[in-house]
Scaffold this active site. Structure first.
Site, mmCIF file in Angstrom:
data_model
loop_
_atom_site.group_PDB
_atom_site.id
_atom_site.type_symbol
_atom_site.label_atom_id
_atom_site.label_comp_id
_atom_site.label_asym_id
_atom_site.label_seq_id
_atom_site.Cartn_x
_atom_site.Cartn_y
_atom_site.Cartn_z
ATOM 1 N N HIS A 55 0.844 -1.190 0.000
ATOM 2 C CA HIS A 55 0.000 0.000 0.000
ATOM 3 C C HIS A 55 0.888 1.252 0.000
ATOM 4 C CE1 HIS A 55 0.409 -0.898 4.439
ATOM 5 N NE2 HIS A 55 0.918 0.303 4.355
HETATM 6 P P1 TYD Z 1 -2.269 -3.963 7.180
HETATM 7 O O1 TYD Z 1 -2.400 -2.603 6.566
HETATM 8 O O2 TYD Z 1 -2.675 -5.150 6.379
HETATM 9 O O3 TYD Z 1 -0.773 -4.152 7.687
HETATM 10 P P2 TYD Z 1 0.552 -4.069 6.789
HETATM 11 O O4 TYD Z 1 0.953 -2.631 6.836
HETATM 12 O O5 TYD Z 1 1.521 -4.948 7.433
HETATM 13 O O6 TYD Z 1 0.195 -4.528 5.437
HETATM 14 O O7 TYD Z 1 -3.038 -3.951 8.559
HETATM 15 C C1 TYD Z 1 -3.623 -5.120 9.104
HETATM 16 C C2 TYD Z 1 -4.872 -4.724 9.858
HETATM 17 O O8 TYD Z 1 -4.554 -3.937 10.998
HETATM 18 C C3 TYD Z 1 -5.833 -3.902 8.991
HETATM 19 O O9 TYD Z 1 -7.137 -4.410 9.164
HETATM 20 C C4 TYD Z 1 -5.737 -2.529 9.570
HETATM 21 C C5 TYD Z 1 -5.331 -2.755 10.996
HETATM 22 N N1 TYD Z 1 -4.511 -1.679 11.566
HETATM 23 C C6 TYD Z 1 -5.019 -0.922 12.604
HETATM 24 O O10 TYD Z 1 -6.170 -1.117 13.060
HETATM 25 N N2 TYD Z 1 -4.250 0.057 13.151
HETATM 26 C C7 TYD Z 1 -2.993 0.307 12.689
HETATM 27 O O11 TYD Z 1 -2.304 1.216 13.218
HETATM 28 C C8 TYD Z 1 -2.487 -0.468 11.591
HETATM 29 C C9 TYD Z 1 -1.121 -0.222 11.026
HETATM 30 C C10 TYD Z 1 -3.280 -1.455 11.061
#
Ligand code: TYD
Length: 141
Positions: A55
């Site tokens: 992302h």
């Molecule tokens: P995700 O964006 O998939 O993590 P990565 O950056 O490793 O790809 O995040 C996983 C899940 O966690 C998603 O449902 C969003 C949630 N999340 C939060 O609730 N708070 C946060 O600060 C972060 C980074 C993620």
């Protein structure tokens, strides 16, 4: 226009004290990094084959630190991909907004500590690469 060095990703050497008792590294808002730290999260229990990220952020800036083990961060500005290998707890990778990122190649016991400039807002994410590319291109024009 003044060239803002924080427009681009970079490794930042963090303030560290080392003596025979061990090492201590600290990060403060707006010192060495150009943002207030509003959120901290960390990735751990990562299988070696795990791929995280996938992302970009519209506004968010981050500093990523390998506080344990090692992993790679691949950053993509829409044209050029750069791979940063993180393997030291006294360095952080600064990532400005509008860079697509992927984290992979996690070692055993790797921990990725992330300091972020804002709270979690899902609407700050680009999760679709084509959408990211379109908006990045518009910013450049
Ligand atoms: P995700 O964006 O998939 O993590 P990565 O950056 O490793 O790809 O995040 C996983 C899940 O966690 C998603 O449902 C969003 C949630 N999340 C939060 O609730 N708070 C946060 O600060 C972060 C980074 C993620």
């Amino acid at each position: 226009m003044t060239k803002n060095i924080f427009n681009r990703p970079q490794m930042i050497k963090l303030n560290t004290y080392e003596d025979d008792r061990g090492a201590l590294t600290y990060v403060e808002s707006n010192q060495l990094i150009p943002f207030d730290i509003k959120r901290v999260y960390y990735l751990y229990d990562l299988p070696r084959s795990s791929i995280r990220g996938g992302h970009a952020h519209k506004e968010l800036s981050q500093l990523i630190i390998a506080i344990s083990g090692s992993f790679d961060v691949i950053l993509d500005d829409g044209q050029i991909k750069q791979c940063f290998s993180l393997n030291r707890p006294d360095f952080g990778l600064y990532i400005p907004c509008m860079f697509w990122r992927e984290l992979n190649n996690f070692s055993t016991n790797a921990i990725s500590l992330v300091l972020a400039s804002d709270l979690y807002y899902e609407n700050d994410y680009y999760r679709d690469y084509e959408h990211f590319l379109m908006d990045k291109q518009e910013l450049k024009e």
